[in-house]
Design an enzyme around this catalytic site. Structure first.
Site, mmCIF file in Angstrom:
data_model
loop_
_atom_site.group_PDB
_atom_site.id
_atom_site.type_symbol
_atom_site.label_atom_id
_atom_site.label_comp_id
_atom_site.label_asym_id
_atom_site.label_seq_id
_atom_site.Cartn_x
_atom_site.Cartn_y
_atom_site.Cartn_z
ATOM 1 N N ASP A 1 0.834 -1.219 0.009
ATOM 2 C CA ASP A 1 -0.063 -0.065 0.135
ATOM 3 C C ASP A 1 0.883 1.346 0.035
ATOM 4 O O ASP A 1 1.966 1.226 0.572
ATOM 5 C CB ASP A 1 -0.955 0.002 1.408
ATOM 6 C CG ASP A 1 -1.508 1.254 1.399
ATOM 7 O OD1 ASP A 1 -2.552 1.424 0.615
ATOM 8 O OD2 ASP A 1 -1.739 1.967 2.408
ATOM 9 N N GLU B 1 1.044 -0.200 -5.293
ATOM 10 C CA GLU B 1 0.110 0.443 -5.483
ATOM 11 C C GLU B 1 1.104 1.851 -5.379
ATOM 12 O O GLU B 1 1.257 2.379 -4.503
ATOM 13 C CB GLU B 1 -1.092 0.899 -4.343
ATOM 14 C CG GLU B 1 -2.084 1.721 -4.695
ATOM 15 C CD GLU B 1 -2.363 2.675 -3.709
ATOM 16 O OE1 GLU B 1 -3.265 3.328 -3.703
ATOM 17 O OE2 GLU B 1 -1.913 2.696 -2.377
#
Length: 737
Positions: free
Chosen positions: A416, A469
């Protein structure tokens, strides 16, 4: 065992002036083994035990029970004898009028390996949870639990829990030299016991009560104590899956991910989320039936706040207790593997919450984070930034990744917020960040950490995939480290997602002016191994659902959504859809509830779900749609210039030469007698049409297929006249084979 009456306290003791005793009683004892336990003394032996709750203490000797003298009213006991008691010596303690046997924690010296401590301090201990944390084990025939924690700036660290009245004086730990690691074995302590660490900072004297950073299980929220985890091994049944994964050519395989928030997929009538076991029963057959190849769970590591969806992680080695035990999660993953479904996990090394009981200022100093808020604070999220330049922090994070992969058979990690790690000025004003040693804004330590992470995963877990990401134009995110890349397997294509959703928001009458948003992506599509995401981030925080983003009346909204799904599933790149996309939810995601499953009583929503099922299976089973997702040889435009009609058409190809033709009409106008170029003459089957009445469309189309004639068109040797349905996509394949 009989109950004894306490003898009078030894009033002649001189212990009141002993500095070690004073340190013990004031909870400042740095070296408990110097005072407590059995020691040679005056030609004989002395045993000292501290137990504030004991009325009396006895030592088991060959001759029978011998009482210890209470030498301090706070609970310090002492025995002196000419001969050492047999190892491991046993005690009997009388509390509340009852007597029970126990072993003394200070009869067992620290045993951690110097090699492990060296690797931890060097940032290279990839299985640090086996060294640190709590571990049930047996020493000299005595079962108990070993505790170890890194707190280099502590004067004293103690294990506290119900077993010692949460009293930090009772079980102070021993430190291993300059390593900063503290250790203690507590005999008799069994799995299930709750515990924390009490830490006194050596500079300020501040006393903190902290979780175990390496704990593998926690109590259910709102409690925050760690739980001693037993060492029993789960009996995995996925050996065949793991063997196949080791030889998996994932770059040429279909990867179509169902992104899932475990707490809000389905709930019971009383609002309780499904447990891991209930997900195994209901989720697995659903995902298999829909044709997805993988499930990606939003973070399952322990976190205190439901509203964070797991992104404010506090337990980097613990599966959240919200849905069951760690073994329940293993059983869920086992069931997914048995159904042929891979499992990715959202993993968060970019930041951590500032809760006082967790990692923040762990030993009274900025241990896991940076002291300077210009380096150590994410203002957007109110969370702390890991200090990637500190060796022990790298060992911690690398070990966390290793733990999930080895202990839970996770098939890959989605990392993330990578952009927030790469840039020192991420979401900061000019005066709010510090440059690196070269004067730049790149976080050099984070870059090195990410490379180490990816090398470790690819070397130690063949077939496992890492996914970034990463929302900027940082180069070579998914290229090998030996070529200068970050080493990820894939990168989210945020540009494709933003351009596509922006384009579809326009009323079709204006789309001709934004045609490049459909075509621009092919200019960079093969610079990375891209994954095309329609993720949870696009259906929260006031953004509405995917259906909400579509213009027009209800018919056009659903037709646009079906068209979006065809476009995603046929465009080069691996795929990801958040749960609920397949239902055409009419509202944005509600993490505190469940998906709107009741919508499947309406034919338009059933139609979208049917289309998603057929698209997933088509993408999975047709090599032309996945084999060359990352290579320019797998794609060619047929026509990318028909902006006036808002139509694009292209070929997808596989290494074996097979191909599929995709034609997409982004207007609500049926295009009759539309000529399309094709690679070969003959019959083409219309194997998918998103306007089919089966999908709640208007049923315009080509009656199952078209015939191509050797009439050159659009740069191809053959062509066919087709009917192109409104706001729809069709997929054609040659029937010559």
């Amino acid at each position: 065992m009989p109950v004894f009456h306490a003898p009078p306290m030894n009033s002649r003791s001189t212990l009141y002036g002993d500095p070690l005793v004073e340190l013990l009683l004031t909870a400042r004892l740095h070296d408990p083994f110097a005072l407590l336990g059995l020691h040679p003394h005056g030609g004989g032996w002395r045993l000292r035990v501290f137990n504030p709750r004991a009325e009396m203490l006895f030592l088991h000797l060959p001759s029978g029970l011998t009482p210890l003298q209470r030498v301090h009213p706070d609970g310090l006991f002492e025995w002196n004898g000419a001969e050492a008691p047999p190892r491991p010596y046993r005690l009997a303690v009388q509390e509340d009028g009852r007597v029970r046997d126990l072993h003394d924690a200070y009869a067992f010296i620290p045993v951690l390996s110097g090699h492990d401590l060296y690797l931890l301090n060097a940032g290279r201990l990839h299985q640090a949870w086996r060294t640190l944390g709590s571990h049930v084990e047996t020493r000299e025939g005595v079962s108990g639990t070993r505790f170890a924690v890194w707190a280099p700036n502590a004067e004293r660290v103690s294990v506290i829990g119900d077993f010692n009245g949460w009293d930090g004086r009772v079980h102070p730990m021993a430190v291993h030299g300059g390593s900063g690691v503290w250790e203690l074995f507590i005999p008799g302590l069994r799995p299930g016991e709750l515990y924390k660490y009490e830490i006194r900072n050596r500079a300020s004297g501040e006393v903190l009560v902290k979780i175990d950073p390496y704990a593998r299980e926690f109590e259910h929220r709102p409690g925050t104590a760690a739980r001693v985890r037993g060492e029993g091994a789960y009996a995995w049944q996925d050996q065949a899956w793991m063997a196949r994964r080791g030889d998996w050519d994932w770059q040429h395989a279909p990867i179509n991910i169902y992104e899932l928030h475990a707490g809000s997929w389905k709930r019971h009538a009383d609002g309780r989320p499904y447990t891991y076991s209930e997900l195994a029963e209901h989720l697995v057959p659903y995902v298999r039936d829909m044709g997805f190849t993988h499930v990606e769970f939003l973070p399952l590591s322990e976190h205190p706040l439901d509203e964070s969806w797991g992104y404010q992680t506090t337990g980097y080695f613990a599966a959240t207790s919200r849905f069951g035990s760690p073994d329940d999660l293993r059983a869920l993953i086992d069931a997914l593997h048995a159904a042929g479904i891979g499992v990715f996990l959202d993993w968060v090394p970019g930041h951590f919450p500032q809760d006082r009981w967790a990692l923040a200022r762990f030993d009274g100093t900025a241990l896991y984070e940076h002291e300077d808020p210009r380096l150590g604070l994410h203002r957007d999220w109110g969370s702390a930034v890991f200090n990637y330049g500190r060796n022990e922090v790298r060992s911690f994070l690398l070990s966390s990744a290793h733990y999930w992969l080895v202990e839970f058979h996770i098939d890959g990690l989605r990392v993330d917020a990578v952009a927030s790690m790469l840039y020192l000025d991420y979401s900061r004003q000019l005066h709010e960040w510090l440059p690196n040693r070269h004067g730049g804004r790149e976080n050099l330590e984070a870059i090195e950490f990410l490379r180490e992470l990816n090398v470790m995963v690819h070397q130690e877990f063949p077939g496992a995939v890492t996914i970034a990401e990463e929302s900027t134009a940082w180069p070579m995110v998914s290229r090998p480290t030996y070529l200068g890349g970050l080493g990820f397997g894939m990168k989210w294509n945020m540009g494709w997602m933003n351009d596509t959703l922006s384009y579809l928001r326009h009323d079709p009458v204006y789309r001709r002016y934004h045609h490049s948003q459909l075509t621009f992506g092919q200019l960079y599509a093969y610079t990375e191994n891209f994954l095309l995401p329609l993720s949870h981030d696009e259906v929260v925080h006031g953004k509405g659902s995917l259906l909400d983003k579509m213009p027009g009346d209800a018919w056009q909204e659903f037709a646009n959504l079906r068209l979006l799904l065809v476009y995603q599933l046929t465009t080069p790149g691996k795929k990801l859809n958040f749960m609920g996309n397949e239902l055409a939810q009419g509202r944005e995601w509600q993490p505190a509830g469940e998906l709107d499953w009741w919508l499947l009583q309406r034919h338009w929503h059933v139609g979208v779900q049917r289309l998603m099922r057929d698209l997933c299976r088509l993408y999975r089973d047709l090599p032309a749609l996945h084999d060359l997702d990352f290579a320019p040889e797998g794609f060619s435009w047929i026509d990318c210039h028909d902006a006036d009609h808002s139509i694009i058409s292209f070929q997808r190809r596989a290494r074996d030469g097979s191909c599929a033709v995709v034609v997409l009409n982004f207007t609500p106008v049926t295009r009759q007698a539309y000529r399309i170029g094709l690679p070969v003459a003959g019959r083409y089957g219309e194997i998918l049409n998103s306007d089919s009445s089966y999908y709640a469309g208007s049923n315009a189309g080509n009656a199952g297929g078209v015939s191509a004639q050797p009439l050159p068109w659009m740069g191809l040797p053959c062509s066919a006249v087709i009917t192109l349905p409104p706001l729809a996509g069709i997929v054609l394949t040659s029937e010559l084979a």
